[in-house]
Structures are given as structure tokens and as C-alpha cells.
Design a protein around this motif. Structure first.
Motif, mmCIF file in Angstrom:
data_model
loop_
_atom_site.group_PDB
_atom_site.id
_atom_site.type_symbol
_atom_site.label_atom_id
_atom_site.label_comp_id
_atom_site.label_asym_id
_atom_site.label_seq_id
_atom_site.Cartn_x
_atom_site.Cartn_y
_atom_site.Cartn_z
ATOM 1 N N MET A 1 0.669 -1.233 0.154
ATOM 2 C CA MET A 1 -0.065 -0.078 -0.044
ATOM 3 C C MET A 1 0.676 1.281 0.031
ATOM 4 S SD MET A 1 -3.036 0.439 2.702
ATOM 5 C CE MET A 1 -4.706 0.476 1.859
ATOM 6 N N THR A 2 0.637 1.964 -0.997
ATOM 7 C CA THR A 2 1.488 3.517 -0.992
ATOM 8 C C THR A 2 0.801 4.423 0.053
ATOM 9 O OG1 THR A 2 -0.045 4.634 -2.349
ATOM 10 C CG2 THR A 2 1.644 3.104 -3.480
ATOM 11 N N ASN A 3 1.788 5.360 0.195
ATOM 12 C CA ASN A 3 1.612 6.507 1.200
ATOM 13 C C ASN A 3 0.286 7.185 0.676
ATOM 14 O OD1 ASN A 3 2.307 7.745 3.622
ATOM 15 N ND2 ASN A 3 3.612 9.197 2.699
ATOM 16 N N ASP A 4 0.222 7.471 -0.339
ATOM 17 C CA ASP A 4 -1.221 7.978 -0.748
ATOM 18 C C ASP A 4 -2.416 7.218 -0.691
ATOM 19 O OD1 ASP A 4 0.236 10.098 -1.833
ATOM 20 O OD2 ASP A 4 0.190 9.350 -4.067
ATOM 21 N N ASP A 5 -2.378 5.775 -0.661
ATOM 22 C CA ASP A 5 -3.409 4.957 -0.179
ATOM 23 C C ASP A 5 -3.758 5.176 1.223
ATOM 24 O OD1 ASP A 5 -3.654 3.701 -2.674
ATOM 25 O OD2 ASP A 5 -2.255 2.234 -2.338
ATOM 26 N N TYR A 6 -2.744 5.142 2.157
ATOM 27 C CA TYR A 6 -2.816 5.541 3.564
ATOM 28 C C TYR A 6 -3.606 6.744 3.787
ATOM 29 C CZ TYR A 6 -0.882 1.059 5.208
ATOM 30 O OH TYR A 6 -0.880 -0.065 5.785
ATOM 31 N N ILE A 7 -3.136 7.853 2.916
ATOM 32 C CA ILE A 7 -3.862 8.932 3.219
ATOM 33 C C ILE A 7 -5.338 9.185 2.801
ATOM 34 C CG2 ILE A 7 -3.914 11.601 2.203
ATOM 35 C CD1 ILE A 7 -0.936 11.299 1.950
ATOM 36 N N ALA A 8 -5.823 8.373 1.831
ATOM 37 C CA ALA A 8 -7.049 8.179 1.428
ATOM 38 C C ALA A 8 -7.876 7.307 2.266
ATOM 39 C CB ALA A 8 -7.067 7.474 -0.240
ATOM 40 N N VAL A 9 -7.264 6.251 2.648
ATOM 41 C CA VAL A 9 -7.851 5.520 3.788
ATOM 42 C C VAL A 9 -8.150 6.494 5.118
ATOM 43 C CG1 VAL A 9 -7.724 3.657 5.641
ATOM 44 C CG2 VAL A 9 -7.108 3.234 3.059
ATOM 45 N N ARG A 10 -7.102 7.091 5.409
ATOM 46 C CA ARG A 10 -7.359 8.137 6.846
ATOM 47 C C ARG A 10 -8.462 8.868 6.703
ATOM 48 N NH1 ARG A 10 -1.196 8.156 7.009
ATOM 49 N NH2 ARG A 10 -0.555 6.600 8.665
ATOM 50 N N ALA A 11 -8.390 9.618 5.431
ATOM 51 C CA ALA A 11 -9.395 10.613 5.145
ATOM 52 C C ALA A 11 -10.902 10.149 5.146
ATOM 53 C CB ALA A 11 -9.014 11.153 3.655
ATOM 54 N N GLU A 12 -11.181 8.883 4.432
ATOM 55 C CA GLU A 12 -12.387 8.192 4.722
ATOM 56 C C GLU A 12 -12.645 7.599 6.059
ATOM 57 O OE1 GLU A 12 -14.738 4.074 2.821
ATOM 58 O OE2 GLU A 12 -12.834 4.780 2.071
ATOM 59 N N LEU A 13 -11.706 7.175 6.985
ATOM 60 C CA LEU A 13 -12.085 6.956 8.077
ATOM 61 C C LEU A 13 -12.369 8.070 9.315
ATOM 62 C CD1 LEU A 13 -9.444 4.118 8.752
ATOM 63 C CD2 LEU A 13 -11.931 3.848 8.752
ATOM 64 N N SER A 14 -11.621 9.138 8.678
ATOM 65 C CA SER A 14 -11.893 10.362 9.578
ATOM 66 C C SER A 14 -13.253 11.043 9.344
ATOM 67 C CB SER A 14 -10.831 11.483 9.305
ATOM 68 O OG SER A 14 -9.634 10.861 9.816
ATOM 69 N N ALA A 15 -13.614 10.747 7.914
ATOM 70 C CA ALA A 15 -15.028 11.381 7.404
ATOM 71 C C ALA A 15 -16.332 10.635 8.312
ATOM 72 C CB ALA A 15 -15.206 11.316 6.232
ATOM 73 N N ARG A 16 -15.746 9.299 8.257
ATOM 74 C CA ARG A 16 -16.875 8.259 8.739
ATOM 75 C C ARG A 16 -17.005 8.651 10.374
ATOM 76 N NH1 ARG A 16 -18.251 3.347 6.289
ATOM 77 N NH2 ARG A 16 -17.369 3.380 4.178
ATOM 78 N N ILE A 17 -15.702 8.869 11.093
ATOM 79 C CA ILE A 17 -15.945 9.318 12.412
ATOM 80 C C ILE A 17 -16.613 10.437 12.758
ATOM 81 C CG2 ILE A 17 -14.367 9.779 14.359
ATOM 82 C CD1 ILE A 17 -12.657 7.763 13.330
ATOM 83 N N ALA A 18 -16.496 11.317 11.930
ATOM 84 C CA ALA A 18 -16.940 12.726 11.915
ATOM 85 C C ALA A 18 -18.639 12.581 12.033
ATOM 86 C CB ALA A 18 -16.390 13.888 11.116
ATOM 87 N N ALA A 19 -18.940 11.931 10.804
ATOM 88 C CA ALA A 19 -20.352 11.658 10.708
ATOM 89 C C ALA A 19 -20.992 10.725 11.923
ATOM 90 C CB ALA A 19 -20.523 10.961 9.402
ATOM 91 N N VAL A 20 -20.344 9.753 12.387
ATOM 92 C CA VAL A 20 -20.932 9.224 13.503
ATOM 93 C C VAL A 20 -21.041 10.109 14.636
ATOM 94 C CG1 VAL A 20 -20.322 7.622 15.304
ATOM 95 C CG2 VAL A 20 -19.898 6.946 12.826
ATOM 96 N N GLU A 21 -20.358 10.931 14.894
ATOM 97 C CA GLU A 21 -20.372 11.713 16.067
ATOM 98 C C GLU A 21 -21.582 12.757 16.073
ATOM 99 O OE1 GLU A 21 -17.069 14.205 18.964
ATOM 100 O OE2 GLU A 21 -16.851 13.643 16.831
ATOM 101 N N TRP A 22 -22.154 12.914 15.130
ATOM 102 C CA TRP A 22 -23.308 13.874 14.981
ATOM 103 C C TRP A 22 -24.681 12.790 15.172
ATOM 104 C CZ3 TRP A 22 -22.697 18.146 16.841
ATOM 105 C CH2 TRP A 22 -21.686 18.858 16.867
ATOM 106 N N ARG A 23 -24.656 11.763 15.033
ATOM 107 C CA ARG A 23 -25.836 10.745 14.792
ATOM 108 C C ARG A 23 -26.385 10.731 16.221
ATOM 109 N NH1 ARG A 23 -25.344 6.777 10.931
ATOM 110 N NH2 ARG A 23 -24.379 7.898 9.056
ATOM 111 N N ALA A 24 -27.844 10.710 16.209
ATOM 112 C CA ALA A 24 -28.492 10.688 17.403
ATOM 113 C C ALA A 24 -28.713 9.057 17.837
ATOM 114 C CB ALA A 24 -30.087 11.247 17.201
ATOM 115 N N GLY A 25 -28.383 9.068 18.959
ATOM 116 C CA GLY A 25 -28.543 7.667 19.731
ATOM 117 C C GLY A 25 -27.394 6.706 19.518
#
Length: 91
Positions: A1-25
Motif C-alpha cells: 500500500m502506498t503512502n497515498d493509499d494510507y492518506i485516502a484511507v485515513r481521510a475516509e475513516l476520519s470522515a466516517r468518524i465525524a459523521a458518526v459523532e453527530w448521529r442521534a442515539g
């Protein structure tokens, strides 16, 4: 896996975590956390996998509010810092 791949994965995971934080319940968090954990596993990010697992256990135990937000913050930090097994071996 290249460095760019890890950057993309981190970005996706970070976006998912941010979305989770605002969910109700907290009951709605479990499937999202499971997806985040699976994605981290697939990309060999053991720290993020461990934190996601701890967050899932906290939800099962009935933790709510501030403790859950702290776990989410830790999960975000784990994603940001986790180099993954593959990249740490190459270093």
C-alpha cells in the motif's frame, strides 16, 4: 500500500468518524463503528481496530454521552497516527 493509499484511507475513516459523532442515539452508532473497524482491519491499522473495538464494547455496556465522544476522539487520533502494519515493516 502506498503512502497515498494510507492518506485516502485515513481521510475516509476520519470522515466516517465525524459523521458518526453527530448521529442521534448510541444504538445507531454500533453498525457505523463496525464498518469503521472492518475498514481499519482491511487496511492493517491495528491501533484503530483496537480503539474501535473498545468503543463497541463501551456501547454494549451502555456508555453514553461524554465517554462515547471521548472514544470517538481517540478513534480519530488512532486513525490519524496509525501507520498500518505494512508501512511500519517497510520503514
Amino acid at each position: 500500500m502506498t503512502n497515498d493509499d494510507y492518506i485516502a484511507v485515513r481521510a475516509e475513516l476520519s470522515a466516517r468518524i465525524a459523521a458518526v459523532e453527530w448521529r442521534a442515539g448510541p444504538s445507531r452508532l454500533a453498525p457505523d463503528i463496525a464498518r469503521i473497524q472492518a475498514l481499519a482491519e482491511r487496511h492493517h491499522m491495528p491501533v484503530a481496530v483496537d480503539v474501535a473495538n473498545q468503543l463497541r464494547l463501551a456501547l454494549v455496556k451502555g456508555e453514553r454521552g461524554v465517554p462515547v465522544h471521548r472514544w470517538l476522539r481517540l478513534l480519530g487520533e488512532a486513525v490519524a497516527s496509525d501507520r498500518g502494519e505494512g508501512s511500519s515493516r517497510a520503514a
